[in-house]
Design an enzyme around this catalytic site. Structure first.
Site, PDB file in Angstrom:
ATOM      1  N   PRO A   1      40.827 178.797 -54.108  1.00  0.00           N
ATOM      2  CA  PRO A   1      42.049 177.979 -54.115  1.00  0.00           C
ATOM      3  C   PRO A   1      43.233 178.833 -53.444  1.00  0.00           C
ATOM      4  O   PRO A   1      44.182 178.268 -52.836  1.00  0.00           O
ATOM      5  CB  PRO A   1      42.477 177.942 -55.291  1.00  0.00           C
TER       6      PRO A   1
ATOM      7  N   GLU B   1      36.841 181.781 -62.701  1.00  0.00           N
ATOM      8  CA  GLU B   1      38.148 182.397 -62.334  1.00  0.00           C
ATOM      9  C   GLU B   1      38.029 182.968 -61.056  1.00  0.00           C
ATOM     10  O   GLU B   1      38.739 183.369 -60.517  1.00  0.00           O
ATOM     11  CB  GLU B   1      38.320 183.349 -63.360  1.00  0.00           C
TER      12      GLU B   1
ATOM     13  N   ARG C   1      31.938 166.191 -38.247  1.00  0.00           N
ATOM     14  CA  ARG C   1      32.145 165.072 -37.313  1.00  0.00           C
ATOM     15  C   ARG C   1      32.732 165.345 -36.160  1.00  0.00           C
ATOM     16  O   ARG C   1      32.886 164.539 -35.167  1.00  0.00           O
ATOM     17  CB  ARG C   1      33.163 163.951 -38.130  1.00  0.00           C
TER      18      ARG C   1
ATOM     19  N   ASP D   1      42.404 161.103 -32.809  1.00  0.00           N
ATOM     20  CA  ASP D   1      42.689 161.605 -34.203  1.00  0.00           C
ATOM     21  C   ASP D   1      43.925 162.218 -34.477  1.00  0.00           C
ATOM     22  O   ASP D   1      44.479 162.882 -33.534  1.00  0.00           O
ATOM     23  CB  ASP D   1      41.554 162.766 -34.636  1.00  0.00           C
TER      24      ASP D   1
HETATM   25  N1  ADE Z   1      38.267 175.737 -55.784  1.00  0.00           N
HETATM   26  C1  ADE Z   1      39.270 175.525 -56.643  1.00  0.00           C
HETATM   27  N2  ADE Z   1      40.236 174.657 -56.126  1.00  0.00           N
HETATM   28  C2  ADE Z   1      40.101 174.901 -54.782  1.00  0.00           C
HETATM   29  C3  ADE Z   1      40.794 174.294 -53.372  1.00  0.00           C
HETATM   30  N3  ADE Z   1      41.800 173.770 -53.393  1.00  0.00           N
HETATM   31  N4  ADE Z   1      40.163 174.676 -52.178  1.00  0.00           N
HETATM   32  C4  ADE Z   1      39.143 175.361 -52.197  1.00  0.00           C
HETATM   33  N5  ADE Z   1      38.324 176.059 -53.299  1.00  0.00           N
HETATM   34  C5  ADE Z   1      38.760 175.562 -54.441  1.00  0.00           C
END
Ligand code: ADE
Length: 224
Positions: A87, A114, A152, A167
């Site tokens: 994330p 985590e 794509r 696009d």
């Molecule tokens: N794992 C958990 N959330 C994520 C996200 N937003 N982007 C990539 N991997 C993730």
């Protein structure tokens, strides 16, 4: 383009990529997709892929050995870069998707828990990629998003190359309102200009509509 995905849920990829544009691209041999079970690369009886974090704290961390061994096995077949879904990674946008689509392949490791022991990133020279500013329960959906957004762009995958050029992000515009038949529905009419057959006017109208469309629409929703 060859994709190798490493996950504790490889079964998640089967259904998604047997359908639609990507499914057809696989059938036609334009892209290849291989989902690998991370647990195949464990050596203990419990097939453990995670362990407690050094230094304490909540949750579990993905162990380095299974991930590194899985990627090493894949590298014999796929010379592309290694991506870890996290994330906090680099944000995926159309520009990054286009850059990744130039590669001969991608090896994507789906993070869980985590996070992944940081020695994996260091040892594999991996790139951490996020699909947006929110936290998902695992990296499988992010991997699917990365595959879809890049596949794509592989020549031949999208039937009509015109729809790629149009696009929303390719030209940093945000698209224009689209309509199809019927020309009037529940008292709502399609803008006259689109029925005029005057292509210069239509182009101009679309360009006007497209400029700043996302900003306008976001404002509209906020002010409801
Ligand atoms: N794992 C958990 N959330 C994520 C996200 N937003 N982007 C990539 N991997 C993730």
């Amino acid at each position: 383009m060859r994709y190798d995905v490493v996950s504790i849920f490889p079964g998640m990829f089967g259904t998604v990529f047997s359908q639609g544009v990507i499914g057809r691209a696989v059938e036609r041999g334009l892209i290849e997709l291989h989902a690998h079970d991370l647990r195949e690369h464990t050596h203990d009886r419990h097939r453990q892929v995670d362990d407690m974090p050094f230094g304490g704290g909540p949750g579990m961390v993905m162990k380095p050995e299974p991930v590194i061994e899985a990627v090493e096995a894949i590298r014999a077949e796929n010379r592309g870069p290694v991506i870890l879904t996290e994330p906090w990674g680099e944000l995926l946008d159309q520009k990054l998707a286009a850059e990744l689509a130039q590669e001969p392949g991608l090896i994507i490791v789906c993070g869980r828990y985590e996070g992944i022991d940081d020695r994996v990133r260091a040892a594999l020279g991996a790139r951490e990629i996020s699909i947006g500013g929110y936290v998902l329960s695992g990296g499988e959906i992010p991997a699917m998003v990365i595959i879809d957004a890049t596949a794509r762009l592989v020549p031949g995958v999208v039937g009509d190359p015109g729809s790629l050029a149009q696009d929303s992000f390719s030209d940093e515009m945000s698209g224009w309102p689209q309509y199809t038949r019927p020309a009037e529905y529940r008292g709502m009419a399609v803008p006259d200009v689109l029925l005029s057959g005057d292509h210069a006017r239509i182009r101009q109208w679309r360009r006007q509509q497209a400029a700043g469309r996302r900003v306008l629409r976001t404002e509209e929703v906020k002010n409801r």
